[in-house]
Design a protein around this motif. Structure first.
Motif, short mmCIF file in Angstrom:
data_model
loop_
_atom_site.label_atom_id
_atom_site.label_comp_id
_atom_site.label_asym_id
_atom_site.label_seq_id
_atom_site.Cartn_x
_atom_site.Cartn_y
_atom_site.Cartn_z
N TRP A 61 -68.96 -28.79 81.41
CA TRP A 61 -68.25 -29.78 80.60
C TRP A 61 -66.87 -29.25 80.25
O TRP A 61 -66.69 -28.05 80.07
CB TRP A 61 -69.00 -30.08 79.29
N SER A 62 -65.93 -30.16 80.10
CA SER A 62 -64.64 -29.76 79.54
C SER A 62 -64.82 -29.60 78.03
O SER A 62 -65.76 -30.17 77.43
CB SER A 62 -63.59 -30.84 79.81
N PRO A 63 -63.94 -28.84 77.36
CA PRO A 63 -64.05 -28.70 75.90
C PRO A 63 -64.02 -30.04 75.16
O PRO A 63 -64.75 -30.21 74.18
CB PRO A 63 -62.85 -27.83 75.55
N MET A 64 -63.22 -31.00 75.61
CA MET A 64 -63.19 -32.30 74.94
C MET A 64 -64.52 -33.03 75.11
O MET A 64 -65.03 -33.64 74.16
CB MET A 64 -62.05 -33.15 75.47
N THR A 65 -65.09 -32.99 76.31
CA THR A 65 -66.40 -33.61 76.52
C THR A 65 -67.45 -32.95 75.62
O THR A 65 -68.29 -33.63 75.02
CB THR A 65 -66.83 -33.50 77.98
N GLU A 66 -67.40 -31.63 75.53
CA GLU A 66 -68.32 -30.91 74.64
C GLU A 66 -68.17 -31.40 73.21
O GLU A 66 -69.17 -31.62 72.51
CB GLU A 66 -68.04 -29.40 74.69
N ALA A 67 -66.92 -31.54 72.75
CA ALA A 67 -66.69 -31.97 71.37
C ALA A 67 -67.29 -33.36 71.12
O ALA A 67 -67.92 -33.61 70.08
CB ALA A 67 -65.20 -31.98 71.07
N LEU A 68 -67.13 -34.25 72.08
CA LEU A 68 -67.68 -35.60 71.93
C LEU A 68 -69.21 -35.57 71.92
O LEU A 68 -69.85 -36.27 71.12
CB LEU A 68 -67.17 -36.50 73.06
N LEU A 69 -69.79 -34.76 72.79
CA LEU A 69 -71.25 -34.63 72.80
C LEU A 69 -71.76 -33.99 71.51
O LEU A 69 -72.80 -34.38 70.97
CB LEU A 69 -71.69 -33.81 74.01
N MET A 70 -71.03 -33.00 71.02
CA MET A 70 -71.41 -32.36 69.75
C MET A 70 -71.43 -33.37 68.61
O MET A 70 -72.35 -33.37 67.78
CB MET A 70 -70.44 -31.22 69.42
N TYR A 71 -70.44 -34.24 68.56
CA TYR A 71 -70.41 -35.20 67.47
C TYR A 71 -71.42 -36.32 67.65
O TYR A 71 -71.95 -36.86 66.65
CB TYR A 71 -68.99 -35.73 67.24
N ALA A 72 -71.74 -36.67 68.88
CA ALA A 72 -72.83 -37.62 69.09
C ALA A 72 -74.13 -37.04 68.54
O ALA A 72 -74.91 -37.72 67.85
CB ALA A 72 -72.97 -37.94 70.58
N SER A 73 -74.37 -35.77 68.85
CA SER A 73 -75.54 -35.07 68.32
C SER A 73 -75.48 -34.97 66.81
O SER A 73 -76.48 -35.20 66.11
CB SER A 73 -75.61 -33.68 68.96
N ARG A 74 -74.31 -34.63 66.28
CA ARG A 74 -74.15 -34.39 64.83
C ARG A 74 -74.37 -35.65 64.00
O ARG A 74 -75.00 -35.60 62.93
CB ARG A 74 -72.76 -33.81 64.58
N VAL A 75 -73.86 -36.77 64.47
CA VAL A 75 -74.06 -38.02 63.73
C VAL A 75 -75.54 -38.34 63.61
O VAL A 75 -76.03 -38.71 62.53
CB VAL A 75 -73.29 -39.17 64.41
N ASP A 76 -76.28 -38.21 64.71
CA ASP A 76 -77.71 -38.46 64.67
C ASP A 76 -78.40 -37.49 63.72
O ASP A 76 -79.29 -37.89 62.93
CB ASP A 76 -78.30 -38.32 66.08
N HIS A 77 -78.00 -36.25 63.76
CA HIS A 77 -78.57 -35.21 62.90
C HIS A 77 -78.33 -35.51 61.42
O HIS A 77 -79.25 -35.41 60.59
CB HIS A 77 -77.92 -33.87 63.28
N VAL A 78 -77.11 -35.89 61.09
CA VAL A 78 -76.77 -36.18 59.69
C VAL A 78 -77.50 -37.42 59.21
O VAL A 78 -78.07 -37.44 58.10
CB VAL A 78 -75.25 -36.34 59.53
N GLU A 79 -77.48 -38.47 60.02
CA GLU A 79 -78.08 -39.74 59.59
C GLU A 79 -79.59 -39.66 59.45
O GLU A 79 -80.16 -40.25 58.51
CB GLU A 79 -77.72 -40.85 60.59
N LYS A 80 -80.24 -38.95 60.35
CA LYS A 80 -81.70 -38.99 60.39
C LYS A 80 -82.39 -37.82 59.70
O LYS A 80 -83.55 -37.92 59.34
CB LYS A 80 -82.17 -39.07 61.85
N LEU A 81 -81.67 -36.69 59.51
CA LEU A 81 -82.31 -35.53 58.90
C LEU A 81 -81.57 -35.03 57.67
O LEU A 81 -82.16 -34.93 56.59
CB LEU A 81 -82.46 -34.40 59.92
N ILE A 82 -80.30 -34.73 57.79
CA ILE A 82 -79.60 -34.04 56.71
C ILE A 82 -79.45 -34.93 55.47
O ILE A 82 -79.85 -34.53 54.36
CB ILE A 82 -78.23 -33.51 57.18
N LYS A 83 -78.88 -36.10 55.62
CA LYS A 83 -78.66 -36.95 54.44
C LYS A 83 -79.97 -37.37 53.78
O LYS A 83 -80.07 -37.32 52.54
CB LYS A 83 -77.81 -38.16 54.81
#
Length: 210
Positions: A61-83
């Motif tokens: 992956w390019s670094p930008m693609t990684e960043a987008l994938l990281m935030y896709a993962s992070r949003v799901d993580h925050v919405e479904k577990l952390i918050k």
């Protein structure tokens, strides 16, 4: 939100995973509900993204693609577990969070930091940890630790020395820029000393003591 959110950050082999478990045990002994998680990952959907992020060739992956994938993962993580955990009063200990994207894909990978800040704002607004513990360690020592564990190296562990040096500098800069949120821990010290410093920071910053 009634709970507290603590993230642990640092380069490869810094000892974050061991520290998370020790902190969980201590906080649970104080009659607190503690949820431990990790990034990328933490929810079923985010774990699928973790697999494609941490495995494969370094140039997968390019670094930008990684960043987008990281935030896709992070949003799901925050919405479904952390918050949900914070809203019911639990303490969340997370092995990596948004600072990892700033450090890995931004400072070390070359994505403009302003773009990453805009991405965070678009995805999560002003949501950040209440406290971030950054374990600082010479990257050469950290990589040797990962090798000595006998595990297969992840994509990120296989990046070159320059990448890991930039990564360390990035975390030092984050700690310097946000001292009200971040506490720097010396990862070269004995595990018990790192743990003691972490508990001291939690008690001082979040006002919870045994």
């Amino acid at each position: 939100m009634k709970g507290r959110f603590i993230s642990l950050e640092g380069g490869e082999g810094a000892g974050k995973t061991t520290l998370v478990k020790s902190l969980r045990d201590t906080l649970q002994a104080r009659d607190l509900e503690v949820v431990i998680s990790r990034e990328p990952g933490g929810t079923p959907g985010a774990e699928i993204l973790r697999d494609i992020l941490v495995n494969g060739a370094t140039d997968r992956w390019s670094p930008m693609t990684e960043a987008l994938l990281m935030y896709a993962s992070r949003v799901d993580h925050v919405e479904k577990l952390i918050k949900p955990a914070l809203e019911r009063g639990a303490w969340v200990l997370c092995d990596r969070f948004s600072d990892s994207t700033t450090a890995y894909q931004g400072a070390a990978g070359g994505v403009d930091l302003h773009q990453i800040a805009l991405l965070h704002q678009a995805c999560l607004g002003n949501f950040k940890p209440d406290l971030t513990l950054i374990v600082d360690l010479d990257p050469d020592i950290g990589i040797k630790r990962t090798v000595n564990r006998g595990e297969d190296a992840s994509r990120f562990e296989r990046f070159d020395h320059g990448f890991h040096s930039r990564l360390r500098d990035a975390y030092l800069n984050i700690a310097s820029a946000e001292p009200e949120r971040c506490v720097l821990l010396d990862g070269s010290r004995a595990q018990r000393e790192v743990y003691d410093a972490a508990i001291e920071a939690i008690d001082a910053r979040l006002g919870v003591q045994a």
